[in-house]
Design a protein around this motif. Structure first.
Motif, mmCIF file in Angstrom:
data_model
loop_
_atom_site.group_PDB
_atom_site.id
_atom_site.type_symbol
_atom_site.label_atom_id
_atom_site.label_comp_id
_atom_site.label_asym_id
_atom_site.label_seq_id
_atom_site.Cartn_x
_atom_site.Cartn_y
_atom_site.Cartn_z
ATOM 1 N N PRO A 102 -4.093 -0.404 12.184
ATOM 2 C CA PRO A 102 -3.191 0.760 12.176
ATOM 3 C C PRO A 102 -1.778 0.410 12.612
ATOM 4 O O PRO A 102 -0.814 0.966 12.117
ATOM 5 C CB PRO A 102 -3.844 1.738 13.157
ATOM 6 N N ALA A 103 -1.646 -0.539 13.535
ATOM 7 C CA ALA A 103 -0.314 -0.912 14.011
ATOM 8 C C ALA A 103 0.542 -1.448 12.869
ATOM 9 O O ALA A 103 1.754 -1.249 12.847
ATOM 10 C CB ALA A 103 -0.417 -1.945 15.125
ATOM 11 N N ALA A 104 -0.075 -2.112 11.892
ATOM 12 C CA ALA A 104 0.689 -2.636 10.765
ATOM 13 C C ALA A 104 1.286 -1.505 9.935
ATOM 14 O O ALA A 104 2.380 -1.638 9.391
ATOM 15 C CB ALA A 104 -0.198 -3.521 9.887
ATOM 16 N N LEU A 105 0.593 -0.395 9.843
ATOM 17 C CA LEU A 105 1.107 0.756 9.105
ATOM 18 C C LEU A 105 2.151 1.529 9.896
ATOM 19 O O LEU A 105 2.992 2.212 9.326
ATOM 20 C CB LEU A 105 -0.035 1.703 8.736
ATOM 21 N N MET A 106 2.100 1.453 11.210
ATOM 22 C CA MET A 106 2.960 2.266 12.060
ATOM 23 C C MET A 106 4.232 1.569 12.503
ATOM 24 O O MET A 106 5.061 2.166 13.156
ATOM 25 C CB MET A 106 2.192 2.714 13.303
ATOM 26 N N THR A 107 4.395 0.286 12.184
ATOM 27 C CA THR A 107 5.598 -0.426 12.584
ATOM 28 C C THR A 107 6.706 -0.079 11.617
ATOM 29 O O THR A 107 6.647 -0.458 10.452
ATOM 30 C CB THR A 107 5.347 -1.947 12.569
ATOM 31 N N PRO A 108 7.714 0.674 12.069
ATOM 32 C CA PRO A 108 8.760 1.084 11.122
ATOM 33 C C PRO A 108 9.583 -0.098 10.659
ATOM 34 O O PRO A 108 9.881 -1.002 11.423
ATOM 35 C CB PRO A 108 9.607 2.076 11.911
ATOM 36 N N GLY A 109 9.936 -0.074 9.388
ATOM 37 C CA GLY A 109 10.720 -1.153 8.823
ATOM 38 C C GLY A 109 12.105 -0.719 8.415
ATOM 39 O O GLY A 109 12.952 -1.532 8.108
ATOM 40 N N GLY A 110 12.356 0.569 8.389
ATOM 41 C CA GLY A 110 13.681 1.049 8.048
ATOM 42 C C GLY A 110 13.920 1.063 6.564
ATOM 43 O O GLY A 110 13.880 2.093 5.928
ATOM 44 N N ILE A 117 0.854 -1.196 0.000
ATOM 45 C CA ILE A 117 0.000 0.000 0.000
ATOM 46 C C ILE A 117 0.886 1.240 0.000
ATOM 47 O O ILE A 117 0.634 2.199 -0.721
ATOM 48 C CB ILE A 117 -0.945 -0.007 1.223
ATOM 49 N N TRP A 118 1.952 1.203 0.814
ATOM 50 C CA TRP A 118 2.876 2.339 0.954
ATOM 51 C C TRP A 118 3.417 2.786 -0.391
ATOM 52 O O TRP A 118 3.488 3.973 -0.690
ATOM 53 C CB TRP A 118 4.017 1.935 1.881
ATOM 54 N N VAL A 119 3.844 1.823 -1.221
ATOM 55 C CA VAL A 119 4.424 2.175 -2.522
ATOM 56 C C VAL A 119 3.370 2.172 -3.629
ATOM 57 O O VAL A 119 3.700 2.186 -4.803
ATOM 58 C CB VAL A 119 5.613 1.256 -2.889
ATOM 59 N N LYS A 120 2.115 2.130 -3.232
ATOM 60 C CA LYS A 120 0.975 2.225 -4.142
ATOM 61 C C LYS A 120 0.912 1.080 -5.158
ATOM 62 O O LYS A 120 0.443 1.247 -6.274
ATOM 63 C CB LYS A 120 0.957 3.585 -4.826
ATOM 64 N N ALA A 121 1.416 -0.113 -4.758
ATOM 65 C CA ALA A 121 1.323 -1.285 -5.609
ATOM 66 C C ALA A 121 -0.072 -1.911 -5.531
ATOM 67 O O ALA A 121 -0.506 -2.584 -6.454
ATOM 68 C CB ALA A 121 2.376 -2.320 -5.224
ATOM 69 N N ILE A 122 -0.751 -1.699 -4.418
ATOM 70 C CA ILE A 122 -2.122 -2.168 -4.255
ATOM 71 C C ILE A 122 -2.917 -1.027 -3.628
ATOM 72 O O ILE A 122 -2.349 -0.148 -2.980
ATOM 73 C CB ILE A 122 -2.212 -3.444 -3.389
ATOM 74 N N PRO A 123 -4.231 -1.032 -3.810
ATOM 75 C CA PRO A 123 -5.043 0.048 -3.224
ATOM 76 C C PRO A 123 -5.111 -0.074 -1.702
ATOM 77 O O PRO A 123 -4.924 -1.163 -1.162
ATOM 78 C CB PRO A 123 -6.421 -0.163 -3.856
ATOM 79 N N PRO A 124 -5.403 1.043 -1.037
ATOM 80 C CA PRO A 124 -5.560 0.981 0.422
ATOM 81 C C PRO A 124 -6.661 0.002 0.805
ATOM 82 O O PRO A 124 -7.645 -0.158 0.089
ATOM 83 C CB PRO A 124 -5.965 2.408 0.794
ATOM 84 N N GLU A 125 -6.475 -0.656 1.909
ATOM 85 C CA GLU A 125 -7.463 -1.601 2.408
ATOM 86 C C GLU A 125 -7.469 -1.526 3.915
ATOM 87 O O GLU A 125 -6.625 -0.871 4.511
ATOM 88 C CB GLU A 125 -7.141 -3.021 1.951
ATOM 89 N N ASP A 126 -8.423 -2.179 4.507
ATOM 90 C CA ASP A 126 -8.504 -2.187 5.965
ATOM 91 C C ASP A 126 -7.453 -3.129 6.535
ATOM 92 O O ASP A 126 -7.553 -4.345 6.374
ATOM 93 C CB ASP A 126 -9.892 -2.634 6.428
ATOM 94 N N ILE A 127 -6.455 -2.552 7.157
ATOM 95 C CA ILE A 127 -5.478 -3.324 7.907
ATOM 96 C C ILE A 127 -5.300 -2.610 9.245
ATOM 97 O O ILE A 127 -5.575 -1.423 9.342
ATOM 98 C CB ILE A 127 -4.125 -3.469 7.170
#
Length: 156
Positions: free
Chosen positions: A124-132, A112-122
């Motif tokens: 919030p913690a999955a979006l906020m976990t930094p990956g570096g 979703i971040w790199v816009k390869a797929i459309p936003p979906e319900d996941i």
């Protein structure tokens, strides 16, 4: 509370001050801010954000006990975690006000971040976990699939 203005959206405080040991009454601040927020529309709420690095692991209070919207702390001090580790805790109703600025290791969220797929319900913690960083080959495939020409996603 007298310093709050109608446009105030964040009240950020340090729970325990390192130089003096002064410990702010976070619960009292949260309760007073809740009274102000009760008179505001949801989009105009002021969030209480707490830097808790010098209190976590020493004080017996939980984040829920404190009543703050967000609690941030490094875990290398009193919790003896490795340097560079920490946590961000947030109330579920506060997360919509936050925006991740570092790509995550969560594959679906990363796509979703790199816009390869459309936003979906996941969660919030999955979006906020930094990956570096995202591996270059993976980021390149995501960018190609999404039609992006940005190189920023492929930086290691």
């Amino acid at each position: 509370m007298r310093a709050l203005k109608p446009r105030t959206r964040v009240v950020a405080v340090t729970w325990v001050h390192s130089c003096t040991g002064v410990k702010l009454p976070i619960r009292r601040i949260a309760d007073a801010l809740a009274e102000v927020n009760a008179q505001r529309d949801d989009g105009d709420r002021a969030l209480l954000c707490v830097d808790g690095v010098h209190g976590i692991g020493v004080d017996d209070a939980t984040m829920a006990d404190l009543g703050c919207d967000f609690f941030v702390a490094g875990t290398h001090k009193w919790m003896f975690g490795p340097r560079g580790t920490g946590l961000v805790w947030g109330k579920s109703q506060a997360w919509p006000a936050a925006t991740a600025t570092i790509p995550t290791f969560n594959r679906r969220a990363g796509q979703i971040w790199v816009k390869a797929i459309p936003p979906e319900d996941i969660p919030p913690a999955a979006l906020m976990t930094p990956g570096g960083s995202i591996r270059s080959s993976t980021a390149g495939r995501w960018a190609k699939r999404s039609g992006s020409t940005s190189a920023s996603a492929s930086q290691e």
